[in-house]
Design a protein around this motif. Structure first.
Motif, short mmCIF file in Angstrom:
data_model
loop_
_atom_site.label_atom_id
_atom_site.label_comp_id
_atom_site.label_asym_id
_atom_site.label_seq_id
_atom_site.Cartn_x
_atom_site.Cartn_y
_atom_site.Cartn_z
N THR A 90 0.83 -1.21 0.00
CA THR A 90 0.00 0.00 0.00
C THR A 90 0.86 1.25 0.00
O THR A 90 0.58 2.22 -0.72
CB THR A 90 -0.94 0.00 1.21
OG1 THR A 90 -1.77 -1.17 1.17
CG2 THR A 90 -1.82 1.24 1.22
N GLU A 93 2.51 1.65 -3.42
CA GLU A 93 1.54 2.07 -4.42
C GLU A 93 1.35 3.58 -4.42
O GLU A 93 1.24 4.20 -5.48
CB GLU A 93 0.19 1.37 -4.19
CG GLU A 93 0.18 -0.09 -4.60
CD GLU A 93 -1.12 -0.78 -4.26
OE1 GLU A 93 -2.02 -0.11 -3.71
OE2 GLU A 93 -1.25 -1.99 -4.54
N ARG A 103 -0.55 -0.15 -9.24
CA ARG A 103 -0.69 -1.43 -8.53
C ARG A 103 0.11 -2.53 -9.23
O ARG A 103 0.82 -3.30 -8.58
CB ARG A 103 -2.17 -1.82 -8.42
CG ARG A 103 -2.98 -0.90 -7.50
CD ARG A 103 -4.37 -1.48 -7.25
NE ARG A 103 -5.10 -0.58 -6.35
CZ ARG A 103 -5.86 0.42 -6.74
NH1 ARG A 103 -6.00 0.68 -8.05
NH2 ARG A 103 -6.49 1.17 -5.86
#
Length: 262
Positions: A90, A93, A103
């Motif tokens: 996360t 990203e 992603r």
């Protein structure tokens, strides 16, 4: 004024050129492009082979400028292959979001780093045979890394190089591997990396995909595609993506990196 191609060069487009003549023409073209872009270089910022490998993977479907805007943060947070392999997805990203397809690219970077750690002890290998075994690494990426991080000559056949060598009549091949083989036969091995750079610079700054600046091109006399773009010198000069010094054949280097020409 640009020098139109000779009848012999125009015949090159029809396949009537001998291999020796094509080789001589290609080498003259390369020398002229090298005079125009003596500062040509890899426009991805990097300090280590790992950084260049990751940056090249990230450059797919975006510009070098965009990649260079995110890699300082990326490599500051995860400076080694081990760190990249264990990165929080996360968080990565968010860092890679500006590059698009963030992603998928996050997954590519983590998977690539894991393979470098597991197979090569965290060090990017310096052989093409090893590099192409890594996930997401083909011949083009391998040649970028070899030529610029390891000083091993390699031809990078990207969109610009493929377009230019076909316009120049060096080959009619469209498959990148076949293009690489055809072009490699025309110039000495030691020149392969720099040839890639000057062709990419020329494709981004003068020989554009949609409207090449033929009237401001230094290699018109050896180019069978002369006339596909703007031939008027003044109008062509206005299309250039860098500044030519008044009355000088060599360019003034731009102050910073330029976006890729689509």
């Amino acid at each position: 004024m640009p020098v139109p191609p000779s009848a012999a060069v125009r015949r090159a487009a029809t396949g009537d050129e001998t291999p020796v003549a094509r080789t001589r023409r290609a080498r003259r073209t390369y020398r002229a492009l090298l005079e125009r872009y003596p500062y040509a270089h890899c426009e991805l910022d990097f300090e280590t082979p790992l950084q260049l490998l990751v940056a090249t993977v990230l450059s797919a479907q975006t510009t070098d400028v965009t990649v260079n805007s995110v890699t300082p943060t990326l490599f500051s947070r995860w400076p080694t292959a081990e760190a990249l392999a264990a990165a929080d997805r996360t968080e990565m990203e968010e860092v890679l979001r500006p590059t698009g397809f963030f992603r998928a690219k996050t997954n590519s970077v983590i998977t690539l780093a894991q393979a470098v750690v597991e197979r090569f002890g965290g060090e990017v290998p310096g052989r093409r045979e090893d590099l192409v075994t890594l996930p997401g690494v083909g011949r083009k990426t391998a040649n970028v890394v070899l030529g610029n991080a390891f000083d091993v000559p390699g031809l990078t056949v990207d969109t610009h190089v493929g377009r230019l060598v076909r316009r120049l009549g060096w080959t009619s091949e469209t498959d990148p591997v076949k293009v690489e083989a055809a072009v490699a036969a025309l110039v000495p091995r030691k020149e392969w990396t720099m040839l890639s750079h000057v062709l990419i610079f020329h494709g981004r700054r003068t020989c554009f995909a949609r409207k090449p600046a033929c009237g401001a091109c230094p290699v018109t006399r050896w180019c069978p595609a002369f006339g596909e773009g703007e031939t008027d010198p003044g109008k062509a000069r206005a299309l250039l993506k860098f500044e030519l010094a008044p009355g000088a054949p060599a360019p003034v280097p731009p102050p910073g990196p330029l976006p890729d020409e689509v």
